[in-house]
Design a protein around this motif. Structure first.
Motif, PDB file in Angstrom:
ATOM      1  N   ARG A 295      87.317   9.597 113.346  1.00 17.12           N
ATOM      2  CA  ARG A 295      88.507  10.384 113.645  1.00 17.12           C
ATOM      3  C   ARG A 295      88.341  11.803 113.104  1.00 17.12           C
ATOM      4  O   ARG A 295      87.505  12.045 112.240  1.00 17.12           O
ATOM      5  N   PRO A 296      89.150  12.747 113.580  1.00 18.06           N
ATOM      6  CA  PRO A 296      89.016  14.147 113.137  1.00 18.06           C
ATOM      7  C   PRO A 296      89.078  14.324 111.624  1.00 18.06           C
ATOM      8  O   PRO A 296      88.290  15.075 111.054  1.00 18.06           O
ATOM      9  N   ALA A 297      89.993  13.644 110.951  1.00 22.19           N
ATOM     10  CA  ALA A 297      90.126  13.792 109.496  1.00 22.19           C
ATOM     11  C   ALA A 297      88.862  13.306 108.786  1.00 22.19           C
ATOM     12  O   ALA A 297      88.404  13.921 107.814  1.00 22.19           O
ATOM     13  N   ILE A 298      88.297  12.220 109.278  1.00 18.67           N
ATOM     14  CA  ILE A 298      87.071  11.693 108.667  1.00 18.67           C
ATOM     15  C   ILE A 298      85.905  12.636 108.949  1.00 18.67           C
ATOM     16  O   ILE A 298      85.074  12.885 108.070  1.00 18.67           O
ATOM     17  N   ALA A 299      85.843  13.187 110.160  1.00 21.37           N
ATOM     18  CA  ALA A 299      84.779  14.146 110.491  1.00 21.37           C
ATOM     19  C   ALA A 299      84.855  15.360 109.562  1.00 21.37           C
ATOM     20  O   ALA A 299      83.824  15.824 109.048  1.00 21.37           O
ATOM     21  N   GLN A 300      86.066  15.858 109.328  1.00 18.14           N
ATOM     22  CA  GLN A 300      86.232  17.002 108.431  1.00 18.14           C
ATOM     23  C   GLN A 300      85.795  16.652 107.016  1.00 18.14           C
ATOM     24  O   GLN A 300      85.118  17.445 106.347  1.00 18.14           O
ATOM     25  N   THR A 301      86.149  15.472 106.554  1.00 17.11           N
ATOM     26  CA  THR A 301      85.763  15.037 105.210  1.00 17.11           C
ATOM     27  C   THR A 301      84.250  14.960 105.081  1.00 17.11           C
ATOM     28  O   THR A 301      83.673  15.425 104.093  1.00 17.11           O
ATOM     29  N   ILE A 302      83.606  14.380 106.069  1.00 19.05           N
ATOM     30  CA  ILE A 302      82.143  14.239 106.032  1.00 19.05           C
ATOM     31  C   ILE A 302      81.480  15.611 105.993  1.00 19.05           C
ATOM     32  O   ILE A 302      80.543  15.841 105.223  1.00 19.05           O
TER      33      ILE A 302
END
Length: 167
Positions: A119-126
């Motif tokens: 998801r977008p939030a996980i992509a940003q975190t990574i």
């Protein structure tokens, strides 16, 4: 009388410690069983397996995911393994490292591993953690990952017109 009271107290203490130890072992076995049930490996197609992950991942659960997936790759002779993280709320550096290790282990077993559902939030975190997923094959959804795996096996997936098939 004092000696008998002391003996009974000691006996009670031994019985309680034994009961506590037995309960602790039971709780640990149940925790392990729950981890295994919470991380099923599903055969989606001949040569393709998937692990739909839901909930929080920690070190113990990540290890169970890896073991279950590798076992399924061998048992099913899978060439494609999909790790679907759609249901994972957050990813930290430890979880990302476990995912990378799982992907690497699957490759060593001869399977191409696809991570789906980022998801977008996980992509940003990574990205913010500086974790390089450049060597990891990713797809937006489980269906995209399955379509990719099937196409690599020479199986064409196409949509049919629902109205035409109802006639």
């Amino acid at each position: 009388m004092l000696a008998l009271t002391l003996l009974l107290c000691t006996l009670r203490l031994v019985v309680m410690e034994t009961a506590l130890d037995a309960n602790a072992e039971l709780i640990e076995r149940q925790r392990q069983q729950l981890l295994e049930v919470a991380t099923p490996v599903i055969k989606l197609w001949e040569g393709t397996v998937a692990v739909p992950l839901i909930g929080t991942l920690d070190s113990a659960r990540s290890q169970v995911v890896m073991e279950s997936l590798l076992e399924a790759i061998v048992d099913q002779r899978a060439r494609y393994a999909i790790l679907d993280i759609t249901g994972v709320p957050t990813v930290d550096s430890l979880v990302a490292q476990h995912l990378m290790k799982t992907v690497a282990a699957a490759r060593l077993m001869g399977a191409e591993c696809i991570v789906s559902g980022i998801r977008p939030a996980i992509a940003q975190t990574i990205v913010q953690l500086g974790i390089d997923l450049g060597t990891v094959l990713t797809r937006a959804s489980l269906s995209d990952a399955l379509a990719y795996a099937l196409s690599k096996q020479g199986i064409e997936v196409s949509r049919t017109d629902a109205g035409a098939s109802a006639r």
